[in-house]
Motif scaffolding. Structure first.
Motif, mmCIF file in Angstrom:
data_model
loop_
_atom_site.group_PDB
_atom_site.id
_atom_site.type_symbol
_atom_site.label_atom_id
_atom_site.label_comp_id
_atom_site.label_asym_id
_atom_site.label_seq_id
_atom_site.Cartn_x
_atom_site.Cartn_y
_atom_site.Cartn_z
ATOM 1 N N LEU A 23 0.820 -1.217 0.000
ATOM 2 C CA LEU A 23 0.000 0.000 0.000
ATOM 3 C C LEU A 23 0.850 1.261 0.000
ATOM 4 N N TYR A 24 1.891 1.285 0.852
ATOM 5 C CA TYR A 24 2.660 2.512 1.060
ATOM 6 C C TYR A 24 4.027 2.522 0.387
ATOM 7 N N ALA A 25 4.488 1.360 -0.066
ATOM 8 C CA ALA A 25 5.820 1.300 -0.681
ATOM 9 C C ALA A 25 5.835 0.268 -1.807
ATOM 10 N N PRO A 26 5.082 0.522 -2.864
ATOM 11 C CA PRO A 26 5.050 -0.450 -3.968
ATOM 12 C C PRO A 26 6.412 -0.649 -4.631
ATOM 13 N N GLN A 27 7.343 0.293 -4.374
ATOM 14 C CA GLN A 27 8.684 0.170 -4.946
ATOM 15 C C GLN A 27 9.532 -0.866 -4.215
ATOM 16 N N ILE A 28 9.039 -1.335 -3.055
ATOM 17 C CA ILE A 28 9.749 -2.379 -2.308
ATOM 18 C C ILE A 28 9.098 -3.734 -2.616
ATOM 19 N N LYS A 29 9.882 -4.646 -3.143
ATOM 20 C CA LYS A 29 9.361 -5.957 -3.544
ATOM 21 C C LYS A 29 9.880 -7.039 -2.605
ATOM 22 N N ILE A 30 8.961 -7.750 -1.964
ATOM 23 C CA ILE A 30 9.341 -8.870 -1.100
ATOM 24 C C ILE A 30 9.713 -10.056 -1.983
ATOM 25 N N ILE A 31 10.992 -10.426 -1.948
ATOM 26 C CA ILE A 31 11.470 -11.527 -2.806
ATOM 27 C C ILE A 31 11.692 -12.815 -2.025
ATOM 28 N N GLY A 32 11.532 -12.757 -0.695
ATOM 29 C CA GLY A 32 11.713 -13.956 0.106
ATOM 30 C C GLY A 32 11.199 -13.764 1.511
ATOM 31 N N GLU A 33 10.844 -14.875 2.168
ATOM 32 C CA GLU A 33 10.342 -14.847 3.541
ATOM 33 C C GLU A 33 10.973 -15.976 4.342
ATOM 34 N N ALA A 34 10.965 -15.802 5.659
ATOM 35 C CA ALA A 34 11.447 -16.854 6.556
ATOM 36 C C ALA A 34 10.782 -16.676 7.909
ATOM 37 N N ASP A 35 10.740 -17.768 8.694
ATOM 38 C CA ASP A 35 10.102 -17.676 10.011
ATOM 39 C C ASP A 35 11.022 -18.133 11.140
ATOM 40 N N ASP A 36 12.296 -18.400 10.826
ATOM 41 C CA ASP A 36 13.225 -18.776 11.883
ATOM 42 C C ASP A 36 14.647 -18.367 11.494
ATOM 43 N N VAL A 37 15.580 -18.571 12.419
ATOM 44 C CA VAL A 37 16.962 -18.136 12.214
ATOM 45 C C VAL A 37 17.615 -18.877 11.060
ATOM 46 N N ALA A 38 17.528 -20.198 11.089
ATOM 47 C CA ALA A 38 18.218 -21.007 10.078
ATOM 48 C C ALA A 38 17.747 -20.675 8.666
ATOM 49 N N THR A 39 16.434 -20.615 8.486
ATOM 50 C CA THR A 39 15.887 -20.308 7.165
ATOM 51 C C THR A 39 16.201 -18.873 6.767
ATOM 52 N N GLY A 40 16.159 -17.978 7.748
ATOM 53 C CA GLY A 40 16.443 -16.571 7.470
ATOM 54 C C GLY A 40 17.846 -16.380 6.914
ATOM 55 N N ILE A 41 18.823 -17.056 7.501
ATOM 56 C CA ILE A 41 20.214 -16.955 7.032
ATOM 57 C C ILE A 41 20.325 -17.463 5.598
ATOM 58 N N LYS A 42 19.683 -18.609 5.323
ATOM 59 C CA LYS A 42 19.735 -19.181 3.971
ATOM 60 C C LYS A 42 19.103 -18.251 2.943
ATOM 61 N N VAL A 43 17.938 -17.689 3.284
ATOM 62 C CA VAL A 43 17.219 -16.824 2.345
ATOM 63 C C VAL A 43 18.014 -15.552 2.048
ATOM 64 N N ILE A 44 18.576 -14.947 3.092
ATOM 65 C CA ILE A 44 19.347 -13.705 2.898
ATOM 66 C C ILE A 44 20.593 -13.980 2.062
ATOM 67 N N ASN A 45 21.296 -15.056 2.364
ATOM 68 C CA ASN A 45 22.517 -15.380 1.610
ATOM 69 C C ASN A 45 22.221 -15.738 0.158
ATOM 70 N N ALA A 46 21.085 -16.379 -0.070
ATOM 71 C CA ALA A 46 20.740 -16.796 -1.430
ATOM 72 C C ALA A 46 20.254 -15.621 -2.276
ATOM 73 N N LEU A 47 19.463 -14.735 -1.667
ATOM 74 C CA LEU A 47 18.806 -13.676 -2.443
ATOM 75 C C LEU A 47 19.522 -12.328 -2.379
ATOM 76 N N LYS A 48 20.334 -12.125 -1.329
ATOM 77 C CA LYS A 48 21.079 -10.865 -1.161
ATOM 78 C C LYS A 48 20.196 -9.638 -1.365
ATOM 79 N N PRO A 49 19.181 -9.468 -0.535
ATOM 80 C CA PRO A 49 18.230 -8.350 -0.700
ATOM 81 C C PRO A 49 18.846 -7.009 -0.320
ATOM 82 N N ASP A 50 18.234 -5.945 -0.804
ATOM 83 C CA ASP A 50 18.645 -4.594 -0.401
ATOM 84 C C ASP A 50 18.277 -4.338 1.059
#
Length: 256
Positions: A23-50
């Protein structure tokens, strides 16, 4: 387009945050999600988000664990971090000393707009994210008083020893810092915000426009309306209602 990863162990809150961002920031695109530490590390390292929107409390640890592990794996953090948290006063204080953005749950749209504006500034500046190292240092030490502070302005993020700050001066909604052996630095936050952070470090608000570090106070002159002389040779006025309290503080210091 700004790429982002969203890490939160509450599915409903993740969806709510995504809705607000759409609604407020259509210029920001969610390219990945995680719900715990282990998955979060993998997602960030794989996708390298801004940007990473990061909850503090997760099922298998904390958002701080993610930052520490990323720093160990990669040598540094390469994404802008925005914490999403409940009212955890110690963590919020650490965020403020580290110039890190945070959103309180439930996320307020107006606060989200401010953070989005900051995200654009930080990404354009290509920050080195040294302030995240400062955050981890402060969080892990669990000290009562943080010894260093990160100040963010148009040039980037700068780290200083709190004990080197001579004084702070209000300029409308900005605060100008006068720091030992450094040029003045202008920060887009109010003096009141820094008064709240620095009072326990020996800083005193002597005037609507002036917050001083008593360690750099040279003279307290009572005549001519009252003023102080600081170590940088600045003469600063004292408001009438602050005179007595400053006198009490200085008297206590002399008697201790």
């Amino acid at each position: 387009m700004i790429s982002a990863v969203l890490i939160d162990d509450d599915f409903n809150l993740r969806n709510g945050t995504k809705g607000l961002l759409n609604l407020y920031a259509p210029q920001i695109k969610i390219i990945g999600e995680a719900d715990d530490v282990a998955t979060g590390i993998k997602v960030i390292n794989a996708l390298k988000p801004d940007v990473v929107f990061l909850d503090i409390q997760l099922n298998d640890g904390t958002g701080f664990d993610i930052l520490e592990q990323l720093a160990l794996i990669n040598g540094k953090i390469t994404s802008h971090i925005v914490f999403i948290t409940a009212h955890e006063q110690y963590a919020i204080k650490a965020f403020r000393f580290s110039a890190l953005d945070f959103l309180l749950k439930p996320v307020d749209p107006d606060e989200l707009k401010k953070v989005i504006s900051k995200i654009h500034e930080v990404i354009e500046k290509s920050s080195n994210y040294a302030h995240i190292d400062l955050l981890i240092e402060n969080i892990r030490k669990k000290v009562d008083k943080f010894q260093r502070i990160a100040l963010s302005n148009a040039d980037g993020i700068h780290l200083f020893e709190v004990s080197d700050i001579i004084r702070c001066e209000s300029e409308d909604n900005y605060t100008k810092f006068y720091i030992k052996n450094n040029k003045p630095i202008l920060i887009s936050k109010t003096l009141k915000e820094y008064e709240e952070l620095l009072t326990e470090h020996g800083f005193v608000r002597i005037h609507q426009s002036h917050l001083i570090n008593l360690a750099f106070l040279k003279s307290f002159i009572k005549k001519e309306g009252g003023y102080v002389i600081m170590a940088d040779n600045s003469n600063l006025p004292i408001s009438q209602r602050k005179k007595d309290s400053l006198q009490e503080i200085l008297t206590k210091q002399m008697n201790n």
